[in-house]
Design a protein around this motif. Sequence first.
Motif, short mmCIF file in Angstrom:
data_model
loop_
_atom_site.label_atom_id
_atom_site.label_comp_id
_atom_site.label_asym_id
_atom_site.label_seq_id
_atom_site.Cartn_x
_atom_site.Cartn_y
_atom_site.Cartn_z
N ARG A 1 12.45 -19.13 38.57
CA ARG A 1 12.26 -19.24 37.11
C ARG A 1 11.03 -18.18 36.66
O ARG A 1 10.03 -18.34 37.09
CB ARG A 1 12.20 -20.32 36.48
N THR A 2 11.37 -17.37 35.92
CA THR A 2 10.45 -16.33 35.59
C THR A 2 10.34 -16.51 33.60
O THR A 2 11.33 -16.45 33.21
CB THR A 2 10.81 -14.72 35.85
N PHE A 3 9.33 -16.52 33.56
CA PHE A 3 8.65 -16.79 32.05
C PHE A 3 8.30 -15.41 31.68
O PHE A 3 7.10 -15.01 32.28
CB PHE A 3 7.88 -17.87 31.94
N TYR A 4 8.87 -14.76 30.78
CA TYR A 4 8.27 -13.28 30.15
C TYR A 4 7.57 -13.64 29.02
O TYR A 4 8.00 -14.51 28.05
CB TYR A 4 9.46 -12.48 29.89
N ASP A 5 6.30 -13.50 29.03
CA ASP A 5 5.29 -13.62 28.07
C ASP A 5 5.10 -12.92 26.93
O ASP A 5 4.26 -13.07 25.74
CB ASP A 5 3.86 -13.83 28.78
N ARG A 6 5.94 -11.74 26.79
CA ARG A 6 5.91 -10.73 25.64
C ARG A 6 6.49 -11.49 24.57
O ARG A 6 7.79 -11.91 24.65
CB ARG A 6 6.78 -9.66 26.16
N PRO A 7 5.98 -11.83 23.33
CA PRO A 7 6.50 -12.69 22.12
C PRO A 7 7.40 -11.41 21.54
O PRO A 7 6.79 -10.40 21.13
CB PRO A 7 5.23 -13.02 21.50
N HIS A 8 8.30 -11.88 21.00
CA HIS A 8 9.34 -11.21 19.96
C HIS A 8 9.40 -11.86 18.87
O HIS A 8 9.57 -13.24 18.76
CB HIS A 8 10.65 -11.23 20.79
N PRO A 9 9.40 -11.25 17.66
CA PRO A 9 9.47 -11.88 16.31
C PRO A 9 11.04 -12.40 16.12
O PRO A 9 11.94 -11.90 16.79
CB PRO A 9 9.32 -10.81 15.20
N HIS B 1 14.11 -18.50 24.50
CA HIS B 1 13.66 -19.71 24.02
C HIS B 1 12.79 -19.46 22.78
O HIS B 1 11.75 -18.51 22.61
CB HIS B 1 12.68 -20.33 25.01
N THR B 2 13.08 -20.10 21.52
CA THR B 2 12.41 -20.05 20.20
C THR B 2 11.09 -20.85 20.18
O THR B 2 11.57 -22.29 20.44
CB THR B 2 13.29 -19.81 18.93
N HIS B 3 10.09 -20.51 20.08
CA HIS B 3 8.93 -21.50 20.03
C HIS B 3 8.63 -21.92 18.69
O HIS B 3 9.32 -21.41 17.53
CB HIS B 3 7.60 -20.73 20.51
N ASP B 4 7.78 -22.93 18.42
CA ASP B 4 7.77 -23.72 17.10
C ASP B 4 7.07 -22.73 16.24
O ASP B 4 7.29 -22.74 14.89
CB ASP B 4 6.89 -24.86 17.14
N ASP B 5 6.15 -21.58 16.51
CA ASP B 5 5.80 -20.69 15.56
C ASP B 5 6.53 -19.64 15.22
O ASP B 5 6.03 -18.66 14.56
CB ASP B 5 4.22 -20.13 16.13
#
Length: 174
Positions: free
Chosen positions: A77-85, A111-115
């Motif tokens: 599983r790869t988690f891509y750290d670049r945040p997108h609006p 995955h949409t984060h709380d922020d």
Amino acid sequence: MSIDPSSIPNFGGQPQPQPQGPAGPVVPNQDLVKQLLDQMELKYVVDEEGDLAAPWELFRTYFMFRGEGDQQVFSVRTFYDRPHPIDDKPQLLESIDDWNRRTLWPKVYTHTHDDGTVRLIGEAQMLIGPGVNLEFFVSSTVSWVRAAIEFDRWLVEQLGLEEEIDEADKPGDE
């Protein structure tokens, strides 16, 4: 069980000899994955949950074992750290739908984060509980790692993020 270092496919695309190992099925474990990562010359850490993680600059790939007995699964599983609006989510979904249609792995989702930021996660899995062929395990794992790297490159091209990366590399005005 061990893997012959000359048997590891390289990232340059030239075919390599296949691994020599047990004739029958094996149940891969974390030690085998560590051996494989060492031979691929990839740095890795073991996180607080006991999972192996190989970090890159803008993403990290985890090598996880879940389940028991015949139901044990190996997951990369790869988690891509670049945040997108959040406003970019429709474009992201369109892009990853295209990727998921065209490729076998990793299958990518959002995955949409709380922020309100959206990040991407790629995943490939293999049922290993009943045992698997060592060659198949090694070639699949290497292919999954290569595909995780390729997805990041592909997404940068698709979304025109090259400028963003180029800007980050330029020295600041002082």
